[in-house]
Design a protein around this motif. Structure first.
Motif: not given
Length: 2011
Positions: A735, A737, A770-771, A773-774, A776, A1287
């Motif tokens: 994933t 960022y 930034w996080d 997991q999310s 964000k 997304t």
């Protein structure tokens, strides 16, 4: 061979002689320990008078000029001069820095003061604006800043009782300041009758302010009014005035110190001039009184201490030189005594043991040189006038005075045998004198000119001059031991030798073996090392060799004292440096016993005494040095020969030389979009299909370190291109960022291991937190780093983040990352910082290291205090890794040599050999460390780095079968290490990420290309496989299925630039950078064939589409070669026009090639022969192409960027020919519908690559898009997805709506968009101003004969009016504002605004209260909805702060206030230009959102309680109407405006937005959005200009409520209690609907309400709802209350903004015929040359009743009841009505219109009584005579008409006057109705006011000076009787209207700034000069009219542009 290391010894500052009294004040204090604190040069001094010791603060880099003592008397604040001056707060006990304050001042900090509670510090700058700044000094944050004054500010002090109040004083001013939020506003002191004085000092006690003036007076102030004057407190200026516990102490230029008691009664006087140490001209600059002792600091650098009881015996504690410069220095040859002489004409002897002055002698001229003779019995001094004097040391008596020269004697020296004295002059001569012959001249040496021959031996030491001296100036002299040879240095950089005493030049060869008695010269081979390696930019003023310790001390122009080894023969010798002097160090000398070194500062007048501590076996291990001034400067600038520097590793060197600057950044794109103009044409729609990044191959390892992190979940995080990849090793999935827009260079992990910080490249480089997991963004930090961020790290508590930039000084910044605030900033080093680590034990400490340096930092307030690492005897090395040990003072650093260094505190203590090559990464273990380096070995160490426990070599043979790829080479350089779940993860320079288990098993997880550009990419035609080639000389094959791995690799001899598969996928062709190409087997990668026919690189290569028979090969030398693959022969050549070929494509037949060139040419060639073809566009449209990679052609013209944007690099077309993907030079991938025609087609835009998208291609089934980035080396796989995905990112910026898509037009919206709010207030001059005229030019007085009747009819029974109080406001600002009407107190009160007034209206009683602190028109208002702040209101005003004078509170401001008490809670000084268009509170009520009406429509987020800005950025290029927080959020809000809606997220200190996406709703078009409401489940409702409501889920449009209203929806309101929504719009009332509707939570059902105003169209601008009631504010200024149960309508407030329909009782159309214009738009009315833009212009009060008539530009006449405060009648007259008047009986009402027409109405029924139009010009004024017979009418064209009313409604004109010069403005009748006075404005060019008296009705102008008249009324602004109402400077403010009371005792005026003032009649000029306390500012522009009511109970004022009537009660 000489030793090139720094000397083995050091200096410690022991004593400072001197005190800076000149040009400073209030810089001397007693501390809590009864020590003295003061400063001199750049050193803060703490002096203990009992023990006679000093401590020093070394935190400054230039002259200290200001000082303040904290209330605890232990902390000190000091400010310095400089281009970037700093303020240091430090502890007087430890001399340690507590806080650094920077970046607010320039030039210097001249004044400082702590607040009474010690929490804040105020500073005054030396810039041209004398800026004042208030600091939260502990945090290092500036709270507020303002322009101080146009002239110098001398003193500043806080109010001890009111923590937000302070006072400044200076040249002819004193100002009283108030701090509120971010606003620092002042009110000037009112001197009253006293002339303005220059105020030198100020102090405060209780509620009084005491100030000392230049004349010696003490002025006492209460508030800002002068209360009392103590004359002649001193006989000259009072430089210092301080309050103490016992009273006050003052010191002045008269040399006296005076003590005063607490009532300021004199206690005693101490005259220092008459003391034993006094002298004429003594001036006291600073005083301090504590207990029974008083300190006094003088102009000349002395500090006196006086016991109060023994005031006649002052003790002198400190002495020093003053004035001019200090150059002369020598030490006694036998005693510990120093001798100094200065330009202050004094000679002083100092005891180095006792640290005191032992003798002083004044001379006639300034002293520039001194010397002792060898036995110390006599001394000689050289003077500035060219003479020298010899004195006896014992009594300083003169021996001889000789004057042979006329220029300065810069140097002199006795010979060792004391027989000769050499005297060097600035004229280039050295005179030799015989001491035994009473100093007879016996020889002369003349220095040869620079560059000439002879024996003057130039050594090239300083060709640019010594110490800035001119060529030929004698700078230094030294004698040989035998006294036979003299050595000279001159300013031209030459040295020469002379035989004594004759002065014959001596060649250097004759002096071999000669020994020198002293060495003070700076030229010669012995001291070459003191000069830099290259150039001569360093000024060396002096040197002195300590021959016994082989140490040379030097004095430098940059304020440094340095120690070198002696001799130091090679340039660039290593040294130790010491700072303290602020100005150039002019001289250095060793004491006779060599214990001390003495140094003098030129302009700082100070003498420093340094103790020399040689390094012996006892002192070999130097203790840690705690202050920067003592640090060993083993820095880059002091390196010796490069031959001794360890060889710089090639990998490190490559990293250091990497350039990150780009010609164009993605951040620059918004500018190009603003410049681009699109034609109003239909643009092609974007495709419905989108892309999603699914996998990335690559890892940026070549220039990063430790950029591989293991999170708490076990995921790995690493950077590649602009993407931070989160890799799940168990699932082999990724994933991403994707918040960055450029290369990510560094990562760090939060202590909780779930939050990542990442830094990138960029002009304004960003840091994202930034996080994991999310994915964000939690915070975005920017605005501080340039070029890029090279290293970051979290603090141990995770609250702060530290970062290092790639700017020239590699700035270090500490952030409060959650708040987005910068806590501290400093410049770290000129050389690159490679690594940065926060201390794991202390939150305020960190370490940075890099190219040949390491620094240890401590966070102090707003700055960082750094100390260099002390290397000792070891050579400095480049450090590449850092890790802390088991304690806070232990640091291990990895070096480029492979060693690990152990640092304790700041000193290198131990070295460990670890790796063969640079150590790039070290990670801590629980009991040890793990390290990795260039040697490709991972090593485990114990906790002391003494024993290697285990090592792992990364080799291909050790790879496990589970590896996801192939290792390119053994032992790759390891650039990153991280630990997780018992595993070691490593990242290599080659782009690989590997996993190492405890057993030593190594698994390859991911890999990518090495450093170099990747341009070659090809997808297999049949399989999910692709190939890439790169400048790293590899060809790689990648599997694109779920395995995502490299399946094959082959090394190439040259870098690859392009590749392609054959149609059957069996062959792969590769183009190389040297012009050759290969065809290899696609399975084995073995060679099949190869050719090398070109020299330029191969740019593109393609197989023909049939069986791949032909291969086209394009090169940058403009050729395309065509090869027959089967025969392996070249069969054709296509020749271009000389520019390189960039792209080629085959047609489907394999017969035609299309070619793109670098010159943007589209060419066609026939294959295989290569014949060029010309193909028309129509023929081109018919062709079908096998592939499409070209960037030119009509089918891709819509994707072509504008010339302002980067060009396309590549395109790729799907096989179904539906989608076109493009890649450009900025890294954007765009997706278009194919064919892509027209201009700027809409697209979907994606960011992943950092710069060039080198190549794009679709996979074999078009399921995914492949992309490679040139320099970022990344291979990205983008999955193709149908439909709209949440997304997806927002549409691209170039997909904005077209101009024709705004969904309709509305005149109100159009006017609002084009409105300039700064012009609404009409502050332009409306009338001419009075001028001072000569007596003979003045108009004759009206009545001067004696006895005279009163000028104005006066009452003998009524009292004088003392004051005015605002009681009621008629008006609500509905036009051009919205949502500015809200409930308070659970619906009991309403709050709204008009003009500059915020009104709180009680619905039960109808009473009003007011907030009156605004200084300009209020534009916006909101109420805090949080229960904790339920009565807090924020209101924003208009104004341009760029035009606000000094610290005036005008301009765009936001005021936050409490509705009950009307107390201001905070004032927010905006960055908004022109005004604040909208404000809104967040869900918790702690944040405030504001929107400006500036061109960028700036959005600012505030912490309103602190007054601090959270973040600020441009909102949109077009007008933003509304911006509101979601009701449940402090981080999300929505803004709407012209053709846009944006959904914003607050991330730390930044704002991110997503544009609203409408593609999901069929037929939806972008609309101009006007209003907002919110629903449950994340729904947002926006009201559009066409009456529709758009319903959004997050940022995606879900549906449209069509025709929710029939017109624009200006206002929407969300009820928090039940979620119901109210909407208000512009709509015509109907039976079934109205302008207000109440909706359910989803806006699916509604109920309509009618306002019942009687208007044809209702325009609602504000709605709110509470407790079953809806309150509505209209454009017309009405406020209406609606009952939900019965839909009843109740008018709460009547407005004045627009013309309503004709009222009941108004005259009929027949009566109106010929009176009202009905043929078109009414032209603007001219009043004094200024166009009237709106408002009320005519006012008249009823002579008997409390009634008022108002007229204005809304074409209405309104009658108001002043007692009941309501509108009685409203009549439309069809034209602008400019003036009105009641008859004497009150029965008739006269109205004057803009077309010259007169209307007379009966008051009781408002019927037309008569009408007349004799003139075409507008009526200016009209008035009934007191006897009721005449009506006088004044017109704009300077004509006065008289009408006789006794003849009936026919209105017969019985007289007129045309002899008026200028334009009439006012009319007043005499009491007997015989005369009328006309107030006149001058004609153009005269700019004067006059008053004429005219006979009634003849119209004759009276000129008799003895005419005596008593006037019934007075409204003229001209006349001697009202001159006192005008300000002293009429250019600033102009009186526009006035009216005398009916009693004749009072006068009220209105001016062009909206101020209403009350005066006695006639007014006195002193009232204006002293500041009229009865001055009331409420209107937002000019006041058009003021009138008293019938019995003088009220005053009514009208605004010319604000549409408001204000009712004032007379007190």
């Amino acid at each position: 061979m000489c030793d090139k290391t720094a000397p083995r010894g050091r200096l410690r500052l022991e004593w400072v002689y001197g005190y800076r009294g000149s040009q400073c004040r209030n810089n001397l204090f007693y501390t809590a320990a009864k020590e003295l604190v003061y400063f001199t040069a750049a050193v803060g001094v703490v002096y203990n008078p009992r023990e006679h010791t000093q401590r020093f603060y070394h935190g400054h880099s230039d002259d200290i000029i200001s000082l303040a003592l904290h209330p605890d008397r232990s902390l000190v604040a000091s400010g310095q001069v400089g281009a970037e001056p700093r303020i240091c707060v430090w502890d007087s006990y430890s001399a340690a820095t507590v806080s650094l304050l920077q970046e607010q001042h320039s030039h210097g900090v001249s004044g400082l003061s702590f607040s009474a509670d010690g929490q804040r510090l105020v500073s005054v700058g030396l810039d041209s604006k004398n800026t004042i700044c208030v600091w939260d000094w502990r945090r290092g944050q500036a709270l507020a800043s303002a322009t101080g004054h146009s002239d110098r500010i001398f003193d500043v002090s806080w109010n001890p009782r009111q923590s937000n109040h302070l006072v400044t004083c200076g040249v002819k001013h004193i100002k009283f300041w108030t701090l509120c939020g971010t606003l620092l506003a002042f009110k000037p002191g009112v001197f009253g009758k006293l002339a303005e004085q220059t105020v030198l000092s100020v102090c405060l006690r209780d509620d009084l302010t005491f100030s000392g003036t230049l004349s010696g007076d003490v002025l006492v102030w209460r508030d800002r009014a002068l209360l009392r004057t103590f004359s002649n407190a001193h006989t000259a200026g009072i430089f210092s005035l301080q309050a103490s516990e016992d009273g006050f102490v003052s010191g002045g230029r008269d040399g006296c110190v005076r003590l005063w008691d607490r009532d300021f009664s004199p206690i005693t006087t101490i005259n220092l001039k008459e003391s034993p140490h006094g002298y004429p001209g003594l001036s006291v600059r600073s005083v301090c009184w504590r207990a029974d002792r008083v300190l006094a600091g003088t102009q000349d650098g002395e500090i006196f201490e006086v016991q109060v009881r023994e005031r006649d015996q002052p003790v002198i504690l400190v002495q020093g030189h003053s004035e001019g410069e200090l150059w002369a220095l020598d030490t006694h040859p036998k005693q510990q005594v120093a001798l100094t002489g200065s330009d202050d004409r004094s000679l002083r002897l100092w005891s180095l043991v006792e640290h005191r002055l032992i003798a002083r002698c004044n001379v006639s001229e300034g002293v520039r040189s001194v010397t002792f003779n060898p036995d110390g019995s006599v001394l000689a001094l050289g003077l500035k006038d060219g003479s020298f004097t010899v004195l006896r040391v014992r009594d300083l008596s003169e021996v001889v005075h000789v004057k042979e020269r006329h220029e300065v004697i810069h140097e002199l020296k006795f010979s060792p045998d004391a027989t000769l004295l050499a005297v060097g002059c600035n004229d280039g001569c050295v005179d030799i004198y015989a001491t035994a012959q009473r100093y007879k001249k016996v020889g002369e040496c003349r220095v040869a000119a620079a560059g000439s021959g002879g024996t003057a031996a130039g050594v090239g030491g300083a060709a640019a001059g010594i110490g800035g001296s001119a060529a030929g100036v004698i700078t230094h002299l030294d004698w040989s031991v035998d006294s036979r040879v003299l050595l000279t240095n001159d300013g031209g950089g030459n040295r020469a030798f002379y035989r004594m005493p004759a002065g014959r030049p001596v060649a250097l060869e004759e002096l071999r073996g000669l020994q020198w008695m002293t060495w003070t010269g700076v030229i010669g081979s012995e001291v070459n090392g003191i000069w830099p390696k290259y150039g001569s930019e360093m000024d060396v003023h002096s040197a002195h060799a300590n021959l016994s310790s082989a140490v040379l001390a030097t004095a430098h122009g940059n304020g440094q004292v340095r120690l070198y080894r002696f001799p130091c023969t090679r340039r660039g010798g290593k040294f130790k440096k010491y700072v303290g002097h602020a100005a150039p160090v002019t001289s250095v000398r060793w004491s006779s016993d060599l214990q001390w070194l003495l140094s003098t500062g030129g302009a700082d007048h100070s003498l420093f005494q340094w103790r020399f501590i040689p390094e012996t076996p006892m002192t070999g291990a130097l203790e840690p040095l705690l202050q920067e001034g003592y640090a060993d400067s083993n820095s880059g600038e002091s390196d010796s020969d490069q031959s001794e520097v360890p060889e710089l590793d090639s990998e490190v060197e490559q990293e250091v030389q990497t350039e990150y600057e780009r010609p164009l950044y993605k951040q620059d794109l918004h500018r190009t979009h603003q410049q681009r103009t699109l034609q109003s044409c239909s643009r092609q729609t974007a495709p419905s299909t989108g892309l999603r990044l699914s996998f990335v191959h690559g890892f940026r390892g070549w220039d990063t370190r430790s950029a591989l992190l293991s999170c708490l979940s076990g995921a790995l995080v690493f950077p590649v291109a602009t993407v931070c990849v989160v890799y799940d090793r168990m699932r082999h999935s990724q994933t991403f960022y994707q918040g960055h827009d450029d290369d990510v260079l560094c990562l760090c992990l939060h202590p909780n291991r779930d939050i990542i910080a990442s830094g990138q490249v960029g002009r304004d480089a960003e840091i994202h937190v930034w996080d994991v997991q999310s994915l964000k963004c939690l915070s975005l930090l920017r605005g501080s780093h340039q070029c890029g961020v090279s290293a970051i790290d979290f603090s141990v508590d995770g609250k702060s983040l530290v970062s290092v930039g790639l700017d020239d000084f590699h700035s270090i910044i500490i952030w409060d990352w959650r708040r987005g605030e910068r806590l501290a900033r400093t410049r770290s080093n000129k050389d690159k910082v490679l690594v940065l680590r926060s201390n794991p034990f202390r939150t305020d400490k960190l370490v940075s290291a890099g190219i040949k340096h390491i620094k240890f930092w401590q966070h102090s307030g707003g700055g960082l205090v750094g100390r260099r690492g002390i290397w000792g005897s070891r050579q400095t090395e480049t450090l590449t890794a850092l890790v802390f040990g088991q304690t806070e003072d232990l640091v291990f650093s990895g070096s480029s040599s492979g060693d690990v260094f152990l640092w304790r505190d700041t000193r290198l203590t131990k070295t460990f050999k670890t790796h063969d090559g640079p150590v790039f990464s070290i990670c801590p273990l629980d009991q040890g460390f793990v390290s990795g380096g260039k040697d490709g070995v991972v090593e485990l160490w114990d906790d002391k780095f003494e024993r290697c426990l285990k090592s792992f070599a990364v080799k291909r043979s050790a790879l496990s079968p589970a590896s996801k790829g192939l290792l390119l080479e053994d032992n790759p350089s390891i650039r990153a290490l991280t630990l997780g779940h018992g595993l070691i993860y490593i990242g290599t320079k080659n782009g690989e990420i590997l996993e190492i288990e405890k057993t030593g098993t190594i698994t390859l997880l991911l890999q990518g290309h090495l450093q170099g550009e990747v341009w070659g990419l090809a997808a297999h035609p049949l399989l999910p496989v692709c190939a890439t080639v790169s400048d790293d000389k590899t060809l790689r094959m990648w599997e694109l299925s779920t395995n995502h791995r490299m399946v094959a690799v082959r090394k190439l001899k040259k870098g690859g630039r392009c590749c392609t598969f054959s149609p059957d996928g069996k062959a792969l062709a590769v183009g190389l950078s040297d012009g050759s190409f290969l065809v290899v087997n696609a399975d084995s990668l073995e060679d099949m064939v190869g050719f090398h026919h070109r020299r330029a690189l191969i740019s593109d290569i393609r197989f023909s589409p049939d069986s791949g028979k032909y291969l086209a090969v394009a090169s940058l030398d403009s050729f395309v070669d065509i090869y027959n693959v089967q025969t392996s022969k070249r069969v054709g050549v296509c020749k271009g026009d000389g520019s390189g070929v960039t792209h080629i494509d085959w047609d489907q037949r394999g017969k035609l090639l299309q070619v793109n060139t670098s010159a943007n040419q589209l060419l066609f060639f026939e294959a295989p022969r290569g014949k060029r073809q010309d193909i028309s566009q129509s023929e081109f449209e018919k062709l079908l192409w096998a592939s499409w990679s070209c960037v030119l052609g009509p089918t891709v013209e819509g994707a072509r960027s504008s010339p302002l944007e980067p060009a396309l690099n590549t395109t790729a077309l799907t096989r179904d020919r539906m989608l076109l993907a493009t890649g450009d030079a900025l890294g954007f991938i765009r997706l278009y519908t194919f064919p892509c025609r027209g201009q700027a087609a809409r697209c979907k835009k994606y960011v992943g690559h950092s710069a060039n998208v080198a190549k794009l291609c679709w996979t074999n089934e078009d399921a995914a898009l492949l992309s490679v980035g040139g320099a970022d080396t990344a291979l990205m796989i983008w999955t193709r997805e149908s439909g709209l995905r949440e997304t997806h990112g927002p549409d691209s910026e170039d997909s904005d709506p077209d101009p024709d898509q705004d969904g309709g037009y509305d005149s109100d919206v159009s006017r609002e968009i084009s409105l300039d709010f700064t012009q609404i207030q009409t502050r332009t001059r409306t009338r001419a101003q009075p001028q001072d005229t000569a007596p003979e030019d003045r108009p004759p007085p009206v009545s001067r004969a004696a006895p005279q009747p009163p000028t104005l009819l006066r009452s003998t029974t009524k009292r004088r009016i003392e004051d005015l109080a605002l009681e009621h406001v008629f008006g609500f600002r509905g036009g051009y504002c919205r949502n500015n009407l809200q409930f308070l107190n659970d619906g009991l009160d309403l709050v709204f605004h008009t003009a500059r007034i915020a009104v709180v209206h009680n619905l039960c009683s109808g009473t009003q209260s007011f907030y009156l602190e605004h200084t300009d028109s209020i534009l916006s208002l909101t109420v805090n909805q949080h229960p904790k702040y339920s009565s807090v209101v924020a209101s924003g005003q208009t104004g341009d702060r760029s035009e606000a004078p000094e610290a005036d509170v005008s301009g765009a401001l936001i005021r936050v206030w409490e509705a009950g008490s009307k107390q201001t809670l905070s004032v927010l000084q905006c960055a908004h230009g022109k005004g604040v268009g909208y404000v809104n509170f967040s869900a918790t009520g702690k944040l405030l959102l504001s929107v400006g009406v500036d061109p960028e429509h700036t959005i600012t987020l505030w912490r309103w309680q602190e007054g601090s800005v959270v973040t600020c950025r441009g909102g949109h290029s077009e007008r933003i109407f509304v911006a509101e927080f979601r009701p449940d959020s402090d981080s999300q809000f929505v803004s709407v405006g012209v053709k846009h809606i944006k959904f914003w997220t607050v991330v730390g200190g930044a704002l991110l937005y997503k544009k609203g996406l409408i593609a999901g709703v069929v037929g939806a078009k972008h609309q101009t959005m006007l209003s907002l409401a919110f629903g449950a489940n994340g729904l947002t409702f926006s009201g559009a200009i066409n009456g529709d409501v758009f319903v959004w889920k997050e940022h995606v449009l879900q549906r449209i409520v069509e025709k929710a209203h029939s017109g624009p929806i200006f206002s929407m309101f969300t009820t928090l209690q039940d979620g119901l929504i109210v909407s208000g719009a512009k709509e015509k009332p109907t039976k079934d609907g109205g302008a207000v509707k109440l909706w359910d939570q989803e806006m699916k059902r509604c109920r309509a309400f009618s306002l019942e105003t009687g208007k044809t169209t209702d325009t609602v601008r504000a709605v709110c709802r509470s407790n079953g009631k809806i309150v509505v504010g209209t454009k017309d200024g009405d406020i209406v209350e609606l009952e939900e149960k019965n839909a009843a309508s109740n008018l709460i407030l009547s407005g004045l903004s627009a013309a309503p329909p004709v009222s009941v009782g108004a005259f009929s159309p027949v009566a109106l015929s010929g009176t009202a214009a009905s043929t078109g738009t009414t032209p603007p009315v001219v009043m004094g040359g200024t166009a009237v833009v709106g408002g009320v212009w005519g006012l008249a009060t009823h002579p008997i009743k409390e009634l008022l008539v108002s007229t204005g530009t809304d074409a209405t006449v309104r009658i108001w009841d002043l007692t009941d405060k309501k509108l009685l009648s409203c009549l439309s007259v069809g034209r602008v009505a400019l003036c009105a008047a009641f008859s004497a009986s009150g029965d008739l009402l006269a109205i004057g219109l803009d077309n010259g027409e007169l209307l007379l109405l009966t008051v009781h029924n408002m019927l037309l009584w008569g009408t007349k139009r004799d003139r075409s010009g507008a009526t200016q004024a009209l008035r009934f005579s007191p006897d009721g017979r005449f009506l006088a009418v004044l017109f704009v064209d300077a004509v006065l008409d008289f009408y006789d009313l006794s003849l009936g409604p026919s209105l017969n004109r019985v007289g007129f006057c045309k002899d008026l010069s200028g334009t009439g403005a006012s009319l007043d009748f005499s009491l007997d109705s015989a005369f009328v006075q006309v107030g006149m404005m001058g004609t153009v060019g005269t700019a004067s006011l006059s008053r004429l008296v005219v006979s009634v009705p003849s119209g004759k102008v009276q000129t008799d000076p003895n005419l005596s008249v008593t006037w019934a009324t007075w409204t003229s602004v001209a006349g001697d009787e009202v001159q006192g109402a005008w300000p002293r400077v009429p250019e600033i403010t102009e009186v526009t209207t006035l009216s005398a009371s009916h009693s004749g005792l009072s006068l009220v005026t209105g001016d062009d700034r909206g101020v209403v003032q009350l005066f006695d009649f006639p007014p006195q000029q002193q009232q204006q000069q002293q500041g009229n306390p009865r001055s009331l500012a409420a209107h937002s522009g000019a006041v058009s009219s003021v009138r008293f009511s019938a019995d003088d109970r009220f005053v009514v004022s009208a605004g010319a542009s604000d549409g408001s009537l204000l009712l004032w009660r007379c007190l």
